[in-house]
Design a protein around this motif. Structure first.
Motif, short mmCIF file in Angstrom:
data_model
loop_
_atom_site.label_atom_id
_atom_site.label_comp_id
_atom_site.label_asym_id
_atom_site.label_seq_id
_atom_site.Cartn_x
_atom_site.Cartn_y
_atom_site.Cartn_z
N VAL A 5 13.41 -52.35 -18.71
CA VAL A 5 11.96 -52.85 -18.95
C VAL A 5 11.34 -52.21 -18.29
N ILE A 6 10.68 -51.43 -19.29
CA ILE A 6 9.34 -49.91 -19.04
C ILE A 6 8.31 -50.19 -19.64
N ASP A 7 7.59 -50.30 -18.03
CA ASP A 7 5.86 -50.58 -18.69
C ASP A 7 4.81 -49.25 -18.51
N VAL A 8 4.02 -49.06 -19.87
CA VAL A 8 3.44 -48.31 -20.00
C VAL A 8 2.32 -47.92 -18.77
N ALA A 9 1.92 -46.97 -18.10
CA ALA A 9 0.61 -47.10 -17.10
C ALA A 9 -0.40 -47.15 -17.87
N PRO A 10 -1.61 -47.31 -17.58
CA PRO A 10 -3.11 -47.36 -17.84
C PRO A 10 -3.39 -45.89 -17.57
N GLY A 11 -4.30 -45.05 -18.73
CA GLY A 11 -4.93 -44.31 -18.14
C GLY A 11 -4.12 -43.08 -17.89
N GLU A 12 -4.60 -41.35 -17.84
CA GLU A 12 -4.56 -40.23 -18.29
C GLU A 12 -4.01 -39.69 -17.07
N TYR A 13 -2.59 -38.75 -16.75
CA TYR A 13 -2.27 -38.23 -15.83
C TYR A 13 -2.36 -36.75 -15.91
N ALA A 14 -2.19 -36.13 -14.51
CA ALA A 14 -2.05 -34.94 -14.83
C ALA A 14 -1.56 -34.26 -13.83
N VAL A 15 -0.68 -33.10 -14.25
CA VAL A 15 0.97 -32.62 -13.43
C VAL A 15 0.00 -30.82 -12.54
N CYS A 16 -0.38 -30.84 -11.39
CA CYS A 16 -1.04 -30.11 -11.00
C CYS A 16 -0.17 -29.60 -9.77
N LYS A 17 -0.56 -27.45 -10.58
CA LYS A 17 -0.01 -26.69 -9.68
C LYS A 17 -0.58 -25.90 -7.97
N LEU A 18 -0.40 -26.41 -7.13
CA LEU A 18 -1.53 -25.90 -6.25
C LEU A 18 -0.98 -24.42 -5.72
N ASN A 19 -1.46 -24.27 -4.44
CA ASN A 19 -0.67 -22.71 -4.22
C ASN A 19 0.52 -23.02 -2.97
N ASP A 20 1.19 -21.69 -2.73
CA ASP A 20 1.79 -22.64 -1.37
C ASP A 20 0.58 -22.50 0.06
N CYS A 50 -1.40 -36.56 -10.76
CA CYS A 50 -2.02 -38.03 -10.48
C CYS A 50 -2.81 -37.98 -10.95
N PRO A 51 -3.72 -39.52 -11.45
CA PRO A 51 -4.28 -39.66 -12.50
C PRO A 51 -5.39 -38.33 -12.87
N ALA A 52 -5.94 -38.25 -13.69
CA ALA A 52 -6.46 -36.69 -14.14
C ALA A 52 -7.88 -36.73 -13.90
N ASP A 53 -8.61 -37.49 -13.60
CA ASP A 53 -9.84 -37.21 -13.29
C ASP A 53 -9.81 -36.86 -11.66
N LEU A 54 -8.27 -37.13 -11.15
CA LEU A 54 -8.75 -36.75 -10.04
C LEU A 54 -8.10 -35.36 -9.96
N ALA A 55 -7.58 -34.43 -10.67
CA ALA A 55 -6.70 -33.32 -10.15
C ALA A 55 -7.54 -32.52 -9.58
N PRO A 56 -7.36 -31.82 -8.54
CA PRO A 56 -8.00 -30.76 -7.84
C PRO A 56 -8.58 -29.53 -8.54
N ALA A 57 -9.70 -28.99 -8.34
CA ALA A 57 -10.52 -28.55 -8.47
C ALA A 57 -9.55 -27.15 -8.77
N ASP A 58 -9.29 -27.01 -7.92
CA ASP A 58 -8.31 -25.79 -7.72
C ASP A 58 -7.63 -25.04 -7.85
N ALA A 59 -6.18 -26.30 -8.75
CA ALA A 59 -5.24 -26.27 -9.19
C ALA A 59 -5.56 -25.56 -10.59
N GLU A 60 -3.57 -25.53 -11.03
CA GLU A 60 -3.58 -25.21 -12.42
C GLU A 60 -3.43 -26.55 -12.97
N VAL A 61 -3.88 -26.63 -13.98
CA VAL A 61 -4.18 -28.13 -14.27
C VAL A 61 -2.87 -28.31 -16.25
N GLU A 62 -1.98 -29.28 -15.60
CA GLU A 62 -1.42 -29.75 -17.24
C GLU A 62 -1.60 -30.95 -17.60
N ALA A 63 -2.70 -31.51 -18.02
CA ALA A 63 -3.52 -32.57 -18.45
C ALA A 63 -2.70 -33.50 -20.06
#
Length: 130
Positions: A5-20, A50-63
């Protein structure tokens, strides 16, 4: 592979990269509420999912990602879940990003591929719920 059973979660997500060594934004977990947030530190980077609207401002973001969650909890003795799901999605031409937690597995697919991904998983015998 057994039927999952696989649930589709609501909302858009982002994969983000912060500097080391960067700090994870204060309040990220609280702001996310019931949404998935993952922070992983590896040599040379800190990754945040994280949810796309919470992506860190200083991150490299793949939304533009959508989250599919295997309903769990899943026993640690189970094998091949991600292998099977990723094979089924690869056969349908769907790129993915996976993440596992203590209780279950999550698959992120691009929003434009969500319908195709859900269809491929249903065709493989899984119960995909919106």
């Amino acid at each position: 592979m057994r039927k999952l059973v696989i649930d589709v979660a609501p909302g858009e997500y982002a994969v983000c990269k912060l500097n080391d060594g960067a700090d994870v934004p204060v309040g990220l977990f609280a702001a996310a509420g019931d949404a998935l947030v993952s922070v992983t530190s590896a040599p040379g980077e800190v990754s945040v999912i994280c949810p796309a609207d919470l992506a860190p401002a200083d991150a490299e973001v793949e939304a533009g990602w959508r989250r599919l969650t295997v309903r769990g909890p899943l026993a640690f003795t189970l094998t091949g879940i991600i292998a099977a799901l990723s094979s089924e999605l690869a056969a349908a031409g769907v790129a993915l990003f996976t993440l596992s937690t203590f209780d279950t597995d999550h698959i992120l697919v691009k929003g434009d591929d969500l319908t195709r991904a859900a269809g491929a998983l249903r065709a493989a015998g899984h119960d995909v719920r919106d």
